[in-house]
Motif scaffolding. Sequence first.
Motif, PDB file in Angstrom:
ATOM      1  N   ARG A   8      14.831  64.743  53.702  1.00 13.93           N
ATOM      2  CA  ARG A   8      15.793  64.091  52.810  1.00 13.93           C
ATOM      3  C   ARG A   8      17.037  63.680  53.558  1.00 13.93           C
ATOM      4  NH1 ARG A   8      18.854  69.209  50.018  1.00 13.93           N
ATOM      5  NH2 ARG A   8      18.705  70.535  51.839  1.00 13.93           N
ATOM      6  N   THR A  10      21.031  63.935  53.116  1.00  9.46           N
ATOM      7  CA  THR A  10      21.951  64.756  52.331  1.00  9.46           C
ATOM      8  C   THR A  10      23.283  64.045  52.136  1.00  9.46           C
ATOM      9  OG1 THR A  10      22.590  65.910  54.354  1.00  9.46           O
ATOM     10  CG2 THR A  10      20.936  66.966  52.979  1.00  9.46           C
ATOM     11  N   VAL A  14      26.922  68.347  50.524  1.00 14.17           N
ATOM     12  CA  VAL A  14      25.683  69.124  50.454  1.00 14.17           C
ATOM     13  C   VAL A  14      25.361  69.636  51.855  1.00 14.17           C
ATOM     14  CG1 VAL A  14      23.205  69.052  49.982  1.00 14.17           C
ATOM     15  CG2 VAL A  14      24.794  67.806  48.507  1.00 14.17           C
ATOM     16  N   ASN A  16      23.111  70.692  54.744  1.00 15.98           N
ATOM     17  CA  ASN A  16      21.764  70.266  55.123  1.00 15.98           C
ATOM     18  C   ASN A  16      20.935  71.476  55.552  1.00 15.98           C
ATOM     19  OD1 ASN A  16      19.513  68.840  55.781  1.00 15.98           O
ATOM     20  ND2 ASN A  16      20.390  67.813  57.545  1.00 15.98           N
ATOM     21  N   ASP A  56      16.154  73.108  47.081  1.00 20.39           N
ATOM     22  CA  ASP A  56      16.641  74.083  48.044  1.00 20.39           C
ATOM     23  C   ASP A  56      17.280  75.196  47.217  1.00 20.39           C
ATOM     24  OD1 ASP A  56      19.261  73.282  47.385  1.00 20.39           O
ATOM     25  OD2 ASP A  56      19.552  72.143  49.231  1.00 20.39           O
ATOM     26  N   ILE A  61      16.091  68.140  43.811  1.00 19.28           N
ATOM     27  CA  ILE A  61      16.210  66.832  44.447  1.00 19.28           C
ATOM     28  C   ILE A  61      15.191  65.898  43.812  1.00 19.28           C
ATOM     29  CG2 ILE A  61      16.093  65.584  46.642  1.00 19.28           C
ATOM     30  CD1 ILE A  61      16.463  68.661  47.763  1.00 19.28           C
ATOM     31  N   ASP A  72      16.450  60.729  46.296  1.00 19.44           N
ATOM     32  CA  ASP A  72      17.109  61.882  46.919  1.00 19.44           C
ATOM     33  C   ASP A  72      18.459  62.212  46.279  1.00 19.44           C
ATOM     34  OD1 ASP A  72      15.012  62.336  48.624  1.00 19.44           O
ATOM     35  OD2 ASP A  72      15.908  61.308  50.335  1.00 19.44           O
ATOM     36  N   HIS A  74      20.785  64.719  44.401  1.00 19.81           N
ATOM     37  CA  HIS A  74      20.889  66.171  44.396  1.00 19.81           C
ATOM     38  C   HIS A  74      21.546  66.627  43.098  1.00 19.81           C
ATOM     39  CE1 HIS A  74      19.926  65.441  48.540  1.00 19.81           C
ATOM     40  NE2 HIS A  74      19.868  66.733  48.788  1.00 19.81           N
TER      41      HIS A  74
END
Length: 118
Positions: A8, A10, A14, A16, A56, A61, A72, A74
């Motif tokens: 992805r 980020t 965010v 990574n 995550d 996502i 992507d 978030h």
Amino acid sequence: MNKEVYSRKTPSGVVNKPAYKIKSRVMVLMGGSRALHLMGDIGRTEDDLISVRAEDDEFYIGMFCEGFGFMDVHFPKVNVRPLTKEEVNKLNKTYQTINGRALGKNRYDYEGYWIATN
């Protein structure tokens, strides 16, 4: 169980860290919540349907079910909830369209997982 890493991009703000693919699922982002994308915060003021495909520790996502198709995005997990039974029943009555042309109906189970296209 081996988890497949999700590659992805980020957005700002965010961390990574590794994200992992999950079975695609429709959920609800609560109104007024952040939705972080490379273009910034694209959150909505009212509850909206999202399709998640990875996660995550802190974020789901995916993308909004309707809109410009930003990938992507978030979504903070604390601001995402599963669909209610009533929302699934309503969703299963809708048609998928592109430019006003009906393509068919998708069916989802009560956890928001895709079942079939009619």
